[in-house]
Each structure stands twice: as structure tokens, then as C-alpha cells.
Enzyme design. Structure first.
Site, PDB file in Angstrom:
ATOM      1  N   HIS A 134      22.642  39.101  -3.921  1.00  0.00           N
ATOM      2  CA  HIS A 134      23.475  38.906  -5.111  1.00  0.00           C
ATOM      3  C   HIS A 134      23.818  40.251  -5.733  1.00  0.00           C
ATOM      4  O   HIS A 134      23.433  41.306  -5.230  1.00  0.00           O
ATOM      5  CB  HIS A 134      22.818  37.936  -6.101  1.00  0.00           C
ATOM      6  CG  HIS A 134      21.502  38.385  -6.645  1.00  0.00           C
ATOM      7  ND1 HIS A 134      21.369  39.478  -7.479  1.00  0.00           N
ATOM      8  CD2 HIS A 134      20.250  37.895  -6.477  1.00  0.00           C
ATOM      9  CE1 HIS A 134      20.108  39.630  -7.817  1.00  0.00           C
ATOM     10  NE2 HIS A 134      19.391  38.687  -7.200  1.00  0.00           N
ATOM     11  N   HIS A 174       9.752  34.525 -13.611  1.00  0.00           N
ATOM     12  CA  HIS A 174      10.305  33.332 -12.961  1.00  0.00           C
ATOM     13  C   HIS A 174      10.119  32.032 -13.747  1.00  0.00           C
ATOM     14  O   HIS A 174      10.642  30.991 -13.342  1.00  0.00           O
ATOM     15  CB  HIS A 174       9.690  33.177 -11.564  1.00  0.00           C
ATOM     16  CG  HIS A 174      10.058  34.306 -10.651  1.00  0.00           C
ATOM     17  ND1 HIS A 174       9.220  35.367 -10.389  1.00  0.00           N
ATOM     18  CD2 HIS A 174      11.192  34.560  -9.976  1.00  0.00           C
ATOM     19  CE1 HIS A 174       9.826  36.207  -9.570  1.00  0.00           C
ATOM     20  NE2 HIS A 174      11.020  35.752  -9.312  1.00  0.00           N
ATOM     21  N   CYS A 204       6.676  36.231  -7.264  1.00  0.00           N
ATOM     22  CA  CYS A 204       6.516  37.690  -7.366  1.00  0.00           C
ATOM     23  C   CYS A 204       5.614  38.209  -6.249  1.00  0.00           C
ATOM     24  O   CYS A 204       5.586  39.396  -5.991  1.00  0.00           O
ATOM     25  CB  CYS A 204       5.851  38.098  -8.676  1.00  0.00           C
ATOM     26  SG  CYS A 204       6.801  37.783 -10.153  1.00  0.00           S
ATOM     27  N   HIS A 213      21.277  43.133  -6.154  1.00  0.00           N
ATOM     28  CA  HIS A 213      20.980  43.923  -4.951  1.00  0.00           C
ATOM     29  C   HIS A 213      22.103  44.910  -4.677  1.00  0.00           C
ATOM     30  O   HIS A 213      21.873  46.064  -4.323  1.00  0.00           O
ATOM     31  CB  HIS A 213      20.803  43.013  -3.735  1.00  0.00           C
ATOM     32  CG  HIS A 213      19.728  41.979  -3.919  1.00  0.00           C
ATOM     33  ND1 HIS A 213      19.975  40.638  -3.852  1.00  0.00           N
ATOM     34  CD2 HIS A 213      18.407  42.110  -4.198  1.00  0.00           C
ATOM     35  CE1 HIS A 213      18.852  39.977  -4.069  1.00  0.00           C
ATOM     36  NE2 HIS A 213      17.883  40.835  -4.289  1.00  0.00           N
ATOM     37  N   LYS A 247      17.727  35.230  -7.734  1.00  0.00           N
ATOM     38  CA  LYS A 247      17.939  34.142  -6.808  1.00  0.00           C
ATOM     39  C   LYS A 247      17.267  32.879  -7.312  1.00  0.00           C
ATOM     40  O   LYS A 247      17.808  31.795  -7.260  1.00  0.00           O
ATOM     41  CB  LYS A 247      17.344  34.521  -5.445  1.00  0.00           C
ATOM     42  CG  LYS A 247      18.129  35.584  -4.764  1.00  0.00           C
ATOM     43  CD  LYS A 247      17.381  36.162  -3.591  1.00  0.00           C
ATOM     44  CE  LYS A 247      16.324  37.136  -4.028  1.00  0.00           C
ATOM     45  NZ  LYS A 247      16.093  38.203  -3.063  1.00  0.00           N
ATOM     46  N   CYS A 261       4.942  32.515 -15.281  1.00  0.00           N
ATOM     47  CA  CYS A 261       5.369  33.855 -14.896  1.00  0.00           C
ATOM     48  C   CYS A 261       6.435  34.335 -15.876  1.00  0.00           C
ATOM     49  O   CYS A 261       7.413  33.622 -16.111  1.00  0.00           O
ATOM     50  CB  CYS A 261       5.941  33.830 -13.474  1.00  0.00           C
ATOM     51  SG  CYS A 261       6.783  35.361 -13.061  1.00  0.00           S
ATOM     52  N   LYS A 279      18.108  37.893 -16.696  1.00  0.00           N
ATOM     53  CA  LYS A 279      18.184  38.628 -15.443  1.00  0.00           C
ATOM     54  C   LYS A 279      18.773  37.704 -14.377  1.00  0.00           C
ATOM     55  O   LYS A 279      18.399  36.549 -14.286  1.00  0.00           O
ATOM     56  CB  LYS A 279      16.770  39.044 -15.033  1.00  0.00           C
ATOM     57  CG  LYS A 279      16.762  39.799 -13.723  1.00  0.00           C
ATOM     58  CD  LYS A 279      15.369  39.843 -13.103  1.00  0.00           C
ATOM     59  CE  LYS A 279      15.447  40.438 -11.712  1.00  0.00           C
ATOM     60  NZ  LYS A 279      14.440  39.949 -10.797  1.00  0.00           N
ATOM     61  N   CYS A 286       1.546  34.663  -9.226  1.00  0.00           N
ATOM     62  CA  CYS A 286       2.894  34.073  -9.124  1.00  0.00           C
ATOM     63  C   CYS A 286       3.356  34.177  -7.679  1.00  0.00           C
ATOM     64  O   CYS A 286       3.545  35.286  -7.165  1.00  0.00           O
ATOM     65  CB  CYS A 286       3.909  34.776 -10.024  1.00  0.00           C
ATOM     66  SG  CYS A 286       5.618  34.248  -9.662  1.00  0.00           S
TER      67      CYS A 286
HETATM   68  O1  ME8 Z   1      11.353  42.989  -5.314  1.00  0.00           O
HETATM   69  N1  ME8 Z   1      19.740  43.624 -12.024  1.00  0.00           N
HETATM   70  O2  ME8 Z   1      12.815  42.366  -3.634  1.00  0.00           O
HETATM   71  P1  ME8 Z   1      13.963  41.608  -4.443  1.00  0.00           P
HETATM   72  C1  ME8 Z   1      19.574  44.785 -11.401  1.00  0.00           C
HETATM   73  N2  ME8 Z   1      11.059  42.976  -1.822  1.00  0.00           N
HETATM   74  N3  ME8 Z   1      18.954  44.917 -10.224  1.00  0.00           N
HETATM   75  C2  ME8 Z   1      18.494  43.824  -9.643  1.00  0.00           C
HETATM   76  C3  ME8 Z   1      18.638  42.553 -10.227  1.00  0.00           C
HETATM   77  C4  ME8 Z   1      19.314  42.479 -11.474  1.00  0.00           C
HETATM   78  N4  ME8 Z   1      19.543  41.352 -12.117  1.00  0.00           N
HETATM   79  N5  ME8 Z   1      18.086  41.658  -9.404  1.00  0.00           N
HETATM   80  C5  ME8 Z   1      17.608  42.339  -8.339  1.00  0.00           C
HETATM   81  C6  ME8 Z   1      11.654  42.904  -4.141  1.00  0.00           C
HETATM   82  N6  ME8 Z   1      17.857  43.646  -8.475  1.00  0.00           N
HETATM   83  C7  ME8 Z   1      10.765  43.513  -3.100  1.00  0.00           C
HETATM   84  C8  ME8 Z   1      10.939  45.025  -3.122  1.00  0.00           C
HETATM   85  S1  ME8 Z   1      10.396  47.493  -2.215  1.00  0.00           S
HETATM   86  C9  ME8 Z   1       9.207  48.203  -1.296  1.00  0.00           C
HETATM   87  C10 ME8 Z   1      10.079  45.775  -2.150  1.00  0.00           C
HETATM   88  C11 ME8 Z   1      17.521  44.709  -7.513  1.00  0.00           C
HETATM   89  O3  ME8 Z   1      14.833  40.971  -3.417  1.00  0.00           O
HETATM   90  C12 ME8 Z   1      16.606  45.744  -8.129  1.00  0.00           C
HETATM   91  O4  ME8 Z   1      16.670  46.918  -7.348  1.00  0.00           O
HETATM   92  O5  ME8 Z   1      13.395  40.764  -5.500  1.00  0.00           O
HETATM   93  C13 ME8 Z   1      15.258  45.104  -7.952  1.00  0.00           C
HETATM   94  O6  ME8 Z   1      14.195  46.021  -8.085  1.00  0.00           O
HETATM   95  C14 ME8 Z   1      15.386  44.553  -6.554  1.00  0.00           C
HETATM   96  O7  ME8 Z   1      16.764  44.125  -6.465  1.00  0.00           O
HETATM   97  C15 ME8 Z   1      14.437  43.410  -6.271  1.00  0.00           C
HETATM   98  O8  ME8 Z   1      14.808  42.798  -5.070  1.00  0.00           O
END
Ligand code: ME8
Length: 500
Positions: free
Chosen positions: A17, A146, A128, A20, A297, A143, A294, A125
Site C-alpha cells: 500500500h 492493531h 506485530c 510501503h 493492511k 495492541c 495510520k 500481538c
Molecule cells: O514492519 N505511513 O513490515 P510492514 C508510512 N516486516 N509508512 C508506512 C505506513 C504508513 N501508514 N505503513 C507502512 C514490517 N509503512 C517488518 C519490517 S525490517 C527489518 C522488517 C512503511 O510490512 C514504513 O516504512 O509492516 C513501516 O516501517 C513499514 O512500512 C512497515 O512495513
């Protein structure tokens, strides 16, 4: 000089989304800018495929975790080129080479005495994939991210001796005040450290979807340790030759504020335990908010970046996100705000400036840029601009750098109005003045296009081509009439069509 920038690796429990896309775009701006500086750049992004969030999502769909991972990893992989993100590699944590590095590094952490067996109990959670500290939990045991019920988990695990790094982490934060930015995030991480570090589980017993623990095959590694190591493992197999010596340690990890503790506390401790060099900077951006929440997904209120790109192109999305939401802070995003920026800034301020200037160069000088000195009146605004932008990007101040550039877009627009070249053109005696104004406008546009390359690569490229400028490196952003000698001006279709 080498420059290594990373995004978080995204969970494959659902589709990509806008959140990302945001981090990937920001990392791409930094990567492109540093390439323009002639540095050796490596830009890494990818997917986090193990752990409970993925296993649970697969289970809900009635498919194997690997199948879900394969399906969604493709969608994340496809997102990068659609954003025009120039990543040098796409890592998947199910790559066997990555898994081997995880096993090797974490075995070394154990050999170094930082792993022991124990029982863990806490509020957990599953979305998370994280245990919550007591002070993060409110009365209804949900959480905070979430809003789902936390579960009480107790298990026999291997632990990582995080507490052993209390002093070294405090020293790290004392000695390297730019390790974490912005400052508010540095303070947040440091106060977490100062509140006293407790050991954390390194493995999970009940899960099977993960990297197997080599010394005890009944366990898999806790997904966060597996995931964090992607930044290091990727360099060893992204190319035929091992790139670790060139690019490790990373220059910048870009992350969202949701995963601060993992990157600002666990990660440096883990690297210390494994005797590996620490990254130079962790930059923490805020959340893109829709209706004040925020986007995520699991919350289901997502704006589809693919749809935005299809209508307006990736440059418009890249520009909007970095312009409208100060990088490092939270900010609301909306279609209305997007359309306003598109119309008023991209189409009117930059697009019109470019098409007017190029049209005048054709009309008054037959497409040949006058070879005269630039108007010294603009020296103050343009002479040190490339250095100013580079210094801001060095600190990951991506909105600040874009704003510095945009102030000059506006300055050039004022300059056109002040000098009114169409008036000068009416008076043959004022031809030298018109020469100077046109040369100045063309040089100014060239400087802006070079500096905007990192943000809006396609439009910048079109503009530079129309200006007859071949050079894309930062040296072409010199404020100097000779920076693009003898180039003929070409044609330019609207950079940002209003009917988009
Ligand atoms: O946390 N606003 O993956 P994830 C801004 N796999 N950035 C956002 C966002 C939002 N609303 N939503 C997501 C994970 N992001 C782990 C990470 S790293 C070794 C492992 C971005 O799929 C932002 O960079 O939940 C956030 O930190 C990341 O997506 C979380 O992606």
C-alpha cells in the site's frame, strides 16, 4: 565513496500500500541523489516472509505460507519499478542464501555468549509479532497499533542477552548523536534504553514458519532477528562477487516510526554481539494518515498506489508524498491535497515555467541559448543551491531539500514576471538584456531539473533533454553559463498535463 540505503523489508501477509511506497520512494530519492554525486550506491528493498503475521494470513486463506509469500512478494517486487524506484536488489527472507547467513551470524552471537535458554511470559500481538511491554498496554489489553486483543504467551525459548548491551548502547547514543534522527526519535530510543533493557526471545518454539535454529531444530528464529539481518545478508549474494566490503556498514536505514525499537535498540545490540560494524544512520519517518489513522493492511483503509500511478504517473506521487508530508513527521494524505499540489505546483509553477521558457527560447532566439553571462541578481538564490540541497539530503531532510529547490522554482517564476521578456523582445535596443534573461532562465531551469532528478526522474529527464543538457550528474547543477555549452533547445510536451 560508497552509499548504502535500505527500506524495511515488507511483510507479505497482504498487498503493498501507499505506506510501503512512501519509504521506497524516499530511499530512491537518496539513492538517485548519491548516484548523481558519482558515489557507488547500493539501494536495497525486499520482503519479510517468515513469522506469525504471514503464517496466520496464509492459514486464514487455507494456503501454505510459502505460497502466500510467493504470491505477495511478486506484488512488492512489481511495486518498485512502478514507482520508478531504482533498487539494486530485492531480497526475500526465504532466499536460502539469506537463511544461511541468519544461521551463521546468530550462531556466532551464541558462541560469543549472548544466548541462553529460559522461559518467557508476556503479552503478545501476533500482527506485530512482538511482545508488548506493560507500559504499552492499556486496560483492555489491546495492541495499540492493531487494536486486536493481545494474547498471554508463555514459552521455553532461547534468549538474546540484550541487557548486556545497556552500557554500550548508552555510549553509542552519547558518542553518535546522529545515529538516530529526527531528534525526537533519538530521544525516544534513548529513553527506552535508559529505562533498563531486558533480554528478549531470540527463538520461537511453537512456530515452524521461520529459519531453523541450527543448534536446536525444534525452534525457529524470532522473525525480527531473521528480518533485521537482511540488510547484511543481501550484500553477500546480491551479485556474483560479495559486496559486503564495499557497502557494509549501511549508510542509512529508512524506517517508519512503528519499528523504531527494533532498529534503534535491538539491531545495534545484535551487531555488537556478532562483532559487526553498526550502520551510520537510522532515519525514522512518520505515518501517512488517512482519516487520522495510520494506513495499514490490517486496518483496511488503504489508498492504492497503483491506481494513483496509473492516473498521474509515478513522478506526481513521489513529489506529492515528499512535498506534502514533512519527512520525519506524520501527515495526512488525501486526493484533494494531491490534486492541489499537482495543479498548482507541478502543472503551474514548474510545468508552465518550463514550457514558457522553452517557447521563448524558440520564438526569440530560434532555439539557440544566448552565450552570455547569467544575471548576477540570481546568484544569491542559485549559486550555492546544489551544495545546500546535498547537505539537506545528507541529513535525510528530503522535504527540506525539495522545498529549497521549490523556492527557486518560484524565484524563477518571479524573475520571468519582473523581466517580462515579451516586453524586451519588442525593443531591438534591449536585445542584450533579453539575451541575459533567456540565458538565465535556461540555466536556472537546468539547475532545477538536475536537482529534481532524484525526486521526479522522468520529468527531470524530459526537461533536461528539451534543454539540450546531456549531463545528469550533480556537477551540471553548477550556476554557470558554461555548464551546458552550446546545447540547442528542443521541444517539450506539457510536463504535467492538466487533464491527467
Ligand atoms: O514492519 N505511513 O513490515 P510492514 C508510512 N516486516 N509508512 C508506512 C505506513 C504508513 N501508514 N505503513 C507502512 C514490517 N509503512 C517488518 C519490517 S525490517 C527489518 C522488517 C512503511 O510490512 C514504513 O516504512 O509492516 C513501516 O516501517 C513499514 O512500512 C512497515 O512495513
Amino acid at each position: 565513496m560508497s552509499f548504502y540505503v535500505t527500506t524495511p523489508i515488507y511483510y507479505v501477509n497482504a498487498a503493498p500500500h501507499l505506506g510501503h511506497a512512501y519509504t521506497t520512494i524516499a530511499a530512491d530519492v537518496m539513492a538517485r541523489h548519491h548516484r548523481q554525486r558519482g558515489e557507488e550506491v547500493f539501494f536495497l528493498t525486499g520482503t519479510d516472509e517468515h513469522g506469525e503475521p504471514v503464517a496466520d494470513a496464509a492459514h486464514a486463506l487455507g494456503i501454505a505460507p510459502q505460497e502466500l509469500a510467493d504470491r505477495n512478494a511478486e506484488r512488492f517486487k512489481a511495486l518498485a519499478p512502478q514507482l520508478h524506484a531504482s533498487n539494486d536488489f530485492f531480497i526475500r527472507t526465504t532466499d536460502p542464501q539469506h537463511e544461511a547467513v541468519v544461521q551463521e551470524v546468530l550462531s556466532r552471537v551464541r558462541e560469543n555468549g549472548y544466548v541462553y535458554e529460559g522461559t518467557y511470559e508476556g503479552w503478545y500481538c501476533p500482527r506485530c509479532a512482538d511482545f508488548k511491554a506493560e507500559n504499552e498496554i492499556d486496560a483492555d489489553r489491546r495492541c495499540p497499533i492493531h487494536h486486536i486483543e493481545l494474547t498471554r504467551e508463555q514459552e521455553q525459548n532461547y534468549f538474546f542477552r540484550l541487557s548486556a548491551f545497556q552500557d554500550r548502547l548508552e555510549a553509542l547514543y552519547r558518542e553518535r548523536e546522529d545515529f538516530v534522527a529526527p531528534r525526537s526519535r533519538y530521544n525516544e530510543a534513548l529513553s527506552f534504553i535508559r529505562s533498563g533493557l531486558r533480554d528478549v526471545p531470540l527463538t520461537r518454539h511453537k512456530l515452524t514458519w521461520g529459519v531453523q535454529v541450527p543448534w536446536d531444530p525444534e525452534h525457529v528464529f524470532y522473525v525480527w532477528f531473521d528480518a533485521l539481518l537482511n540488510y547484511y545478508s543481501a550484500l553477500s549474494y546480491a551479485r556474483e562477487s560479495d559486496l559486503t566490503a564495499t557497502f557494509w556498514p549501511a549508510t542509512y536505514h529508512l524506517i517508519g516510526k512503528d519499528i523504531l525499537r527494533f532498529h534503534a535498540v535491538y539491531w545495534p545490540a545484535l551487531l555488537m554481539a556478532a562483532e559487526l560494524a553498526l550502520p551510520e544512520h537510522v532515519f525514522v519517518h512518520g505515518f501517512l494518515l488517512m482519516d487520522g489513522e495510520k494506513m495499514s493492511k490490517s486496518l483496511g483503509n488503504v489508498l492504492d498506489p497503483f491506481a494513483v500511478i496509473e492516473r498521474y504517473g509515478p513522478d506526481a506521487l513521489r513529489f506529492y508524498l515528499l512535498r506534502d508530508v514533512p519527512f520525519g513527521q506524520d501527515g495526512s494524505v488525501s486526493t484533494a491535497a494531491f490534486e492541489l499540489r499537482y495543479e498548482s505546483e507541478l502543472a503551474n509553477e514548474l510545468g508552465n515555467l518550463a514550457s514558457r521558457t522553452i517557447a521563448m527560447a524558440h520564438r526569440y532566439r530560434d532555439g539557440a541559448p544566448p552565450a552570455v553571462a547569467l544575471d548576477p541578481e540570481l546568484d544569491r538564490d542559485f549559486a550555492g543551491l546544489a551544495q545546500e540541497v546535498a547537505a539537506l539530503i545528507d541529513r535525510a531532510e528530503l522535504t527540506g531539500a525539495l522545498d529549497a529547490i521549490w523556492q527557486r522554482v518560484r524565484r524563477l517564476n518571479r524573475y520571468v514576471e519582473e523581466r517580462a521578456p515579451w516586453q524586451l523582445a519588442k525593443d531591438q535596443a534591449r536585445a542584450p538584456e533579453l539575451d541575459q534573461v533567456l540565458a538565465t532562465l535556461l540555466a536556472g531551469l537546468r539547475v532545477l531539473a538536475v536537482l529534481l532528478h532524484a525526486y521526479i526522474p522522468t520529468s527531470s529527464d524530459r526537461l533536461l533533454t528539451a534543454l539540450g543538457a546531456r549531463e545528469r550528474s550533480l556537477s551540471a547543477a553548477r550556476w554557470d553559463a558554461t555548464a551546458a555549452p552550446g546545447a540547442r533547445i528542443g521541444q517539450l510536451d506539457a510536463l504535467f498535463p492538466k487533464s491527467a
